[in-house]
Design a protein around this motif. Structure first.
Motif, short mmCIF file in Angstrom:
data_model
loop_
_atom_site.label_atom_id
_atom_site.label_comp_id
_atom_site.label_asym_id
_atom_site.label_seq_id
_atom_site.Cartn_x
_atom_site.Cartn_y
_atom_site.Cartn_z
N PHE A 80 0.86 -1.18 0.00
CA PHE A 80 0.00 0.00 0.00
C PHE A 80 0.90 1.23 0.00
CE2 PHE A 80 -2.15 3.37 2.43
CZ PHE A 80 -3.33 3.50 1.71
N LEU A 128 -11.80 -3.27 0.13
CA LEU A 128 -10.97 -2.07 0.13
C LEU A 128 -11.81 -0.78 0.12
CD1 LEU A 128 -8.18 -3.20 -2.36
CD2 LEU A 128 -8.12 -3.22 0.13
N ASN A 142 -7.20 -1.42 3.94
CA ASN A 142 -6.02 -2.06 3.35
C ASN A 142 -5.19 -2.80 4.38
OD1 ASN A 142 -5.45 -1.11 0.29
ND2 ASN A 142 -6.62 0.46 1.37
#
Length: 420
Positions: free
Chosen positions: A225, A319, A407
Motif C-alpha cells: 500500500f 478495500l 487495506n
C-alpha cells in the motif's frame, strides 16, 4: 422436576445462550462512535486467535466477533461501539447477507497480518498518515528501511506500506524551495551516506534497488500500500531502471541524454506513457500527478468510491468499505492520478466526478497486490512541511482514514478461489 433442578437447567440454558452469542461492531454512520479504533479491536481479536468476520456492505462494513468478556472490555476501554447478538439474531443477519438479492458478503478473517512500514529512522508517527492511524488504532507494525529491504527481510511480512518516499533519488524534488534549509542538507547527507554504506555510488541506484526488492515482494505474494509521492516515484524508479534521470544537484553528474525515450513502461505497476518533469527546481515528478492540472475548489473537493459486487468482487469491496461513498478530498505532492495514464488492468476504486481524476486504485502483480491512494493526509487538506500533526481524536469517524485501515485488514481475509 424439583426447584433446584429447574434452576440448574435454566442456568445451563443461559450459559449456552451466552456462549453462543456474538459481538457486532457496527460500522454505519450513526451508530459507531469510533470507526478507526474499531479496526484495532478486530485486529486485536485476530492476534488473540478469536474468529472474526467482515460483513461487507452490512451497516458500513461491520465486524462480527465472538462474545467474550475481554472483547467487550476492550471495546469499552477503546471507546468502540458494539452490540450483543443472540445466536438467532446472528443467523438472521448472516442469512440476509447470504441472500442472492443482497449486495453483501461475509468474509472470514483468519489471522492478524504482519505489518511493515517503510519509513526513515527517526520519523514521527504524524509524518505519515498510515503510521499515524496505525498508532491511533493500536495496530502494531514494524518500521523498516533500506537496510532491511535490501537484506531480504520483507519475507517476514504480509503487508508493506511505503512512506512518502522518493524512489527516483531526487530527494522529493524539494530542491527548488528547500535546498538551503538545514533539514534538506541533512537528509541529503544521510541518504548519500546510507547508499555508500550499502555499496552504491548514487542514492538513485540504491533507491532503485529498493524499489525492485519491493516489486519482488509483491510478485511473490505480498501486499503493498502506498500514498502520495511513494506511488508515482515507485513506478518511475521501476520504469527508469538503468537510466540516469537525475540532474547534477541530485547525483553529481548530468542526466542521461534523451532519457524520456528510454523509459520502459512495461516495468511499472500502475502507470503508463507518463512524461517526467525535467526541471530540478519544479516540485513535481511527472504528469501522473494532477495537482497543477486540476481546478477543483476546496469546498467541492470530494471523490466517490465505486460500488462493487461483494459476492463476486470481494477484494475491491473490502478495500472500499465505508459509511459513505463520498469522501472528502485532500492534497499532497501527488494529489491525484491522471486517469489517462493508468494501465487498463488497474482498477480505479475512487474518482473525482468534477474532473475524472483517480484517487484510489488497485491492481495485481504476480501473486501479490498493490493499492495506491493519492494525497498526504485525509484530514489535513493541504499539508505543508512543518505543519502540526493531525489529532485523530478529532476525526474518529474519518472516511479517508478508514480506506487506509481497510487495506491494513485486507490481508487477514481468508483466500478463496475467484468465482467463474
Amino acid at each position: 422436576m424439583g426447584f433446584k433442578n429447574t434452576v440448574l437447567l435454566l442456568f445451563i440454558l443461559f450459559s449456552f445462550t451466552a456462549k453462543a452469542s456474538f459481538v457486532l461492531i457496527p460500522m454505519d454512520e450513526t451508530t459507531q462512535q469510533n470507526h478507526l479504533k474499531a479496526y484495532g479491536i478486530t485486529f486485536w481479536c485476530l492476534e488473540k486467535k478469536y474468529k472474526a468476520s467482515w460483513l461487507l456492505n452490512y451497516r458500513g462494513g461491520s465486524f462480527l466477533l465472538p462474545d467474550a468478556t475481554d472483547i467487550r472490555k476492550e471495546c469499552q476501554v477503546r471507546g468502540v461501539s458494539f452490540e450483543i447478538l443472540s445466536d438467532t439474531e446472528t443467523n438472521s443477519i448472516l442469512n440476509e447477507i447470504a441472500s442472492p438479492s443482497q449486495n453483501m458478503e461475509t468474509v472470514v478473517l483468519e489471522k492478524a497480518p504482519k505489518i511493515a512500514v517503510y519509513t526513515p529512522k527517526g520519523k514521527q508517527p504524524w509524518d505519515d498518515a498510515v503510521t499515524l492511524v496505525l498508532t491511533y488504532a493500536e495496530i502494531p507494525f514494524t518500521p523498516i528501511y533500506d537496510e532491511e529491504v535490501l537484506s531480504d527481510q520483507l519475507i517476514m511480512y504480509d503487508w508493506l506500506h511505503l512512506h512518502h518516499e522518493d524512489f527516483s533519488g531526487q530527494y522529493g524534488k524539494f530542491y527548488g524551495a528547500y535546498k538551503s534549509t538545514p533539514w534538506y542538507i541533512e537528509q541529503k547527507k544521510n541518504a548519500e551516506e546510507l547508499a555508500a554504506k550499502l555499496g552504491y555510488n548514487k542514492v538513485s541506484q540504491e533507491k532503485g534497488a529498493v524499489a525492485k526488492k519491493i516489486r519482488d515482494f509483491v510478485i511473490g505474494g505480498g501486499f503493498m500500500f502506498a500514498m502520495c509521492s511513494a506511488t508515482d516515484s515507485f513506478d518511475i524508479a521501476l520504469t527508469a531502471d538503468g537510466v540516469d534521470i537525475c540532474e547534477p544537484m541530485f547525483d553529481g553528474d548530468p542526466s542521461e541524454a534523451n532519457y524520456q525515450a528510454k523509459l520502459n513502461y512495461a516495468k511499472s505497476f500502475a502507470f503508463k506513457d507518463f512524461t517526467l518533469e525535467r526541471r530540478p527546481e519544479k516540485y513535481e515528478f511527472s504528469d501522473i500527478d494532477m495537482t497543477e492540472k486540476r481546478r477543483v475548489p476546496m469546498d467541492k473537493d470530494y471523490f466517490t468510491l465505486m460500488q462493487f459486487s461483494a459476492k463476486w468482487d470481494a477484494i475491491p469491496s473490502m478495500l472500499c468499505q465505508n459509511h459513505t461513498q463520498l469522501v472528502k478530498g485532500f492534497m499532497g505532492q501527488t494529489t491525484a492520478f491522471d486517469a489517462s495514464l493508468i494501465k487498463s488492468n488497474v482498477l480505479v476504486m475512487g474518482t473525482c466526478e468534477l474532473n475524472g481524476e483517480a484517487r484510489y486504485i488497485h491492481g495485481e502483480k504476480g501473486k501479490g497486490m498493490f493499492t495506491f491512494f493519492s494525497g498526504h493526509d485525509p484530514e489535513d487538506y493541504q499539508h505543508q512541511v512543518g505543519d502540526a500533526p493531525t489529532v485523530l481524536d478529532l476525526y474518529p469517524n474519518s472516511p479517508g482514514y478508514r480506506l487506509i485501515l481497510n487495506n491494513v485488514l485486507f490481508p487477514a481475509a481468508r483466500k478463496k478461489k475467484q468465482k467463474t
